[in-house]
Design a protein around this motif. Structure first.
Motif, mmCIF file in Angstrom:
data_model
loop_
_atom_site.group_PDB
_atom_site.id
_atom_site.type_symbol
_atom_site.label_atom_id
_atom_site.label_comp_id
_atom_site.label_asym_id
_atom_site.label_seq_id
_atom_site.Cartn_x
_atom_site.Cartn_y
_atom_site.Cartn_z
ATOM 1 N N ALA A 80 -1.775 0.152 -10.075
ATOM 2 C CA ALA A 80 -1.767 0.304 -8.617
ATOM 3 C C ALA A 80 -1.159 -0.924 -7.946
ATOM 4 O O ALA A 80 -0.351 -0.807 -7.022
ATOM 5 N N PHE A 81 -1.544 -2.107 -8.434
ATOM 6 C CA PHE A 81 -1.000 -3.339 -7.864
ATOM 7 C C PHE A 81 0.514 -3.414 -8.076
ATOM 8 O O PHE A 81 1.262 -3.763 -7.154
ATOM 9 N N GLY A 82 0.955 -3.063 -9.272
ATOM 10 C CA GLY A 82 2.392 -3.092 -9.560
ATOM 11 C C GLY A 82 3.163 -2.114 -8.693
ATOM 12 O O GLY A 82 4.206 -2.461 -8.132
ATOM 13 N N LEU A 83 2.657 -0.893 -8.581
ATOM 14 C CA LEU A 83 3.331 0.098 -7.740
ATOM 15 C C LEU A 83 3.353 -0.331 -6.287
ATOM 16 O O LEU A 83 4.353 -0.137 -5.588
ATOM 17 N N ASN A 84 2.290 -0.941 -5.823
ATOM 18 C CA ASN A 84 2.254 -1.445 -4.453
ATOM 19 C C ASN A 84 3.259 -2.577 -4.276
ATOM 20 O O ASN A 84 3.997 -2.619 -3.291
ATOM 21 N N SER A 85 3.303 -3.481 -5.231
ATOM 22 C CA SER A 85 4.223 -4.626 -5.143
ATOM 23 C C SER A 85 5.684 -4.190 -5.170
ATOM 24 O O SER A 85 6.538 -4.845 -4.578
ATOM 25 N N LEU A 86 5.957 -3.089 -5.865
ATOM 26 C CA LEU A 86 7.328 -2.569 -5.934
ATOM 27 C C LEU A 86 7.660 -1.638 -4.766
ATOM 28 O O LEU A 86 8.747 -1.099 -4.679
ATOM 29 N N GLY A 87 6.694 -1.445 -3.873
ATOM 30 C CA GLY A 87 6.931 -0.601 -2.707
ATOM 31 C C GLY A 87 6.866 0.882 -2.998
ATOM 32 O O GLY A 87 7.329 1.689 -2.204
ATOM 33 N N LYS A 88 6.276 1.271 -4.126
ATOM 34 C CA LYS A 88 6.196 2.686 -4.497
ATOM 35 C C LYS A 88 5.002 3.385 -3.860
ATOM 36 O O LYS A 88 5.050 4.582 -3.615
ATOM 37 N N ILE A 89 3.920 2.656 -3.648
ATOM 38 C CA ILE A 89 2.760 3.202 -2.932
ATOM 39 C C ILE A 89 2.262 2.138 -1.954
ATOM 40 O O ILE A 89 2.385 0.948 -2.207
ATOM 41 N N ALA A 90 1.729 2.606 -0.855
ATOM 42 C CA ALA A 90 1.213 1.682 0.163
ATOM 43 C C ALA A 90 -0.217 1.300 -0.168
ATOM 44 O O ALA A 90 -0.969 2.090 -0.738
ATOM 45 N N ILE B 288 -4.303 6.743 -0.175
ATOM 46 C CA ILE B 288 -5.499 7.193 -0.881
ATOM 47 C C ILE B 288 -5.337 6.987 -2.392
ATOM 48 O O ILE B 288 -6.298 6.649 -3.082
ATOM 49 N N GLU B 289 -4.117 7.147 -2.899
ATOM 50 C CA GLU B 289 -3.876 6.955 -4.342
ATOM 51 C C GLU B 289 -4.167 5.519 -4.767
ATOM 52 O O GLU B 289 -4.791 5.290 -5.801
ATOM 53 N N TYR B 290 -3.734 4.588 -3.966
ATOM 54 C CA TYR B 290 -3.961 3.177 -4.269
ATOM 55 C C TYR B 290 -5.451 2.862 -4.258
ATOM 56 O O TYR B 290 -5.969 2.205 -5.169
ATOM 57 N N GLN B 291 -6.141 3.338 -3.249
ATOM 58 C CA GLN B 291 -7.567 3.056 -3.134
ATOM 59 C C GLN B 291 -8.377 3.755 -4.224
ATOM 60 O O GLN B 291 -9.319 3.173 -4.772
ATOM 61 N N LEU B 292 -8.007 4.983 -4.580
ATOM 62 C CA LEU B 292 -8.709 5.686 -5.661
ATOM 63 C C LEU B 292 -8.500 4.991 -7.000
ATOM 64 O O LEU B 292 -9.428 4.897 -7.816
#
Length: 77
Positions: A19-29, A33-37
């Motif tokens: 989740a952290f990697g996807l957020n850092s790459l701008g793929k999820i905010a 809800i996906e990040y928080q779950l």
């Protein structure tokens, strides 16, 4: 039983770091809800693993991690 606890710990690692990697790459905010779950379920996996290993400071951090993610989800509503 130990193998199951270790697998749970690794699943938690993949969820949180993923989740952290996807957020850092701008793929999820970070507000998605996906990040928080991923943080909730990853944190819960870590809680199980760290309590099994009597790593209570780490367990505490992960309980807080889960509550922060839950707060973020309910704050959005």
């Amino acid at each position: 039983m130990n193998l199951i606890i270790e697998i749970i710990g690794w699943v938690g690692s993949v969820l949180i770091v993923g989740a952290f990697g996807l957020n850092s790459l701008g793929k999820i905010a970070s507000t998605s809800i996906e990040y928080q779950l991923a943080n909730i379920f990853g944190g819960l996996c870590f809680v199980i693993n760290t309590i099994h290993h009597s790593a209570y400071p780490s367990a505490f951090v992960n309980v807080v991690w889960v509550f922060i993610a839950l707060f973020a989800i309910f704050r959005k509503k």
